[in-house]
Design an enzyme around this catalytic site. Structure first.
Site, mmCIF file in Angstrom:
data_model
loop_
_atom_site.group_PDB
_atom_site.id
_atom_site.type_symbol
_atom_site.label_atom_id
_atom_site.label_comp_id
_atom_site.label_asym_id
_atom_site.label_seq_id
_atom_site.Cartn_x
_atom_site.Cartn_y
_atom_site.Cartn_z
ATOM 1 C CB THR A 15 -1.153 -0.037 1.127
ATOM 2 O OG1 THR A 15 0.124 0.129 2.417
ATOM 3 C CG2 THR A 15 -1.764 -1.136 1.227
ATOM 4 C CG ASP A 16 -1.228 4.809 -1.523
ATOM 5 O OD1 ASP A 16 -1.696 4.547 -0.389
ATOM 6 O OD2 ASP A 16 -1.593 5.457 -2.567
ATOM 7 C CD GLN A 17 2.531 9.314 3.786
ATOM 8 O OE1 GLN A 17 2.993 9.940 2.632
ATOM 9 N NE2 GLN A 17 3.032 9.960 4.898
ATOM 10 C CG MET A 18 -3.245 8.475 0.861
ATOM 11 S SD MET A 18 -4.048 9.334 -0.379
ATOM 12 C CE MET A 18 -3.558 8.201 -1.879
ATOM 13 C CB VAL A 20 -4.970 3.316 -1.684
ATOM 14 C CG1 VAL A 20 -5.365 2.649 -3.162
ATOM 15 C CG2 VAL A 20 -5.939 4.001 -0.971
#
Length: 139
Positions: A15-18, A20
């Site tokens: 996932t990314d920082q959000m 997602v």
């Protein structure tokens, strides 16, 4: 044609920082679906390579419908499009634990002789497992 289902859980590293799932990971999810589809037939990439067959991806597409998030449980549905010849084609559907469609995709792979690096036909040990499907589609 023939469908196979594989479940995975989204890891934090995907996932990314959000929180997602990063879009580049979907190609890996499709690969997981393909390798498990092959395994369900009693074949593996390892065995194919040992017998002189490579299976590179020559086309890949993905259509995103909804975000997959960290810790989601995803189901990868891998669908064989037709009996393979020198190419094999799959469609994919990925859904989450709520049965919401996350994405759809498609890939085409070519059977390559590892010695000559030239296209070759699908191995008989795979075609033999698909023979009952061929008979069903010819009815």
């Amino acid at each position: 044609m023939q469908k196979h289902y594989t479940s995975i859980r989204v890891r934090y590293a995907e996932t990314d920082q959000m929180g997602v799932v990063y879009h580049g990971n979907y190609a890996q999810f499709f690969e997981i679906g393909r390798t498990e589809w092959l395994r369900s037939l009693g074949a593996t990439y390892k065995y194919m390579e040992k017998t002189g067959i490579m299976l590179p991806v020559i086309s890949l597409s993905c259509n995103f419908k909804k975000s997959a998030l960290y810790d989601d449980e995803l189901t990868i549905t891998t669908i064989l499009k037709k009996i393979p010849s020198v190419k094999i084609e799959f469609d994919y559907e990925i859904t989450n634990q709520n049965n919401e469609l996350i994405c759809t995709g498609n890939s085409v792979l070519a059977f390559i002789n590892s010695q000559t690096k030239k296209p070759t036909r699908c191995p008989d040990y795979i075609l033999g497992k698909l023979a009952p499907l061929k008979d069903q589609t010819n009815k």
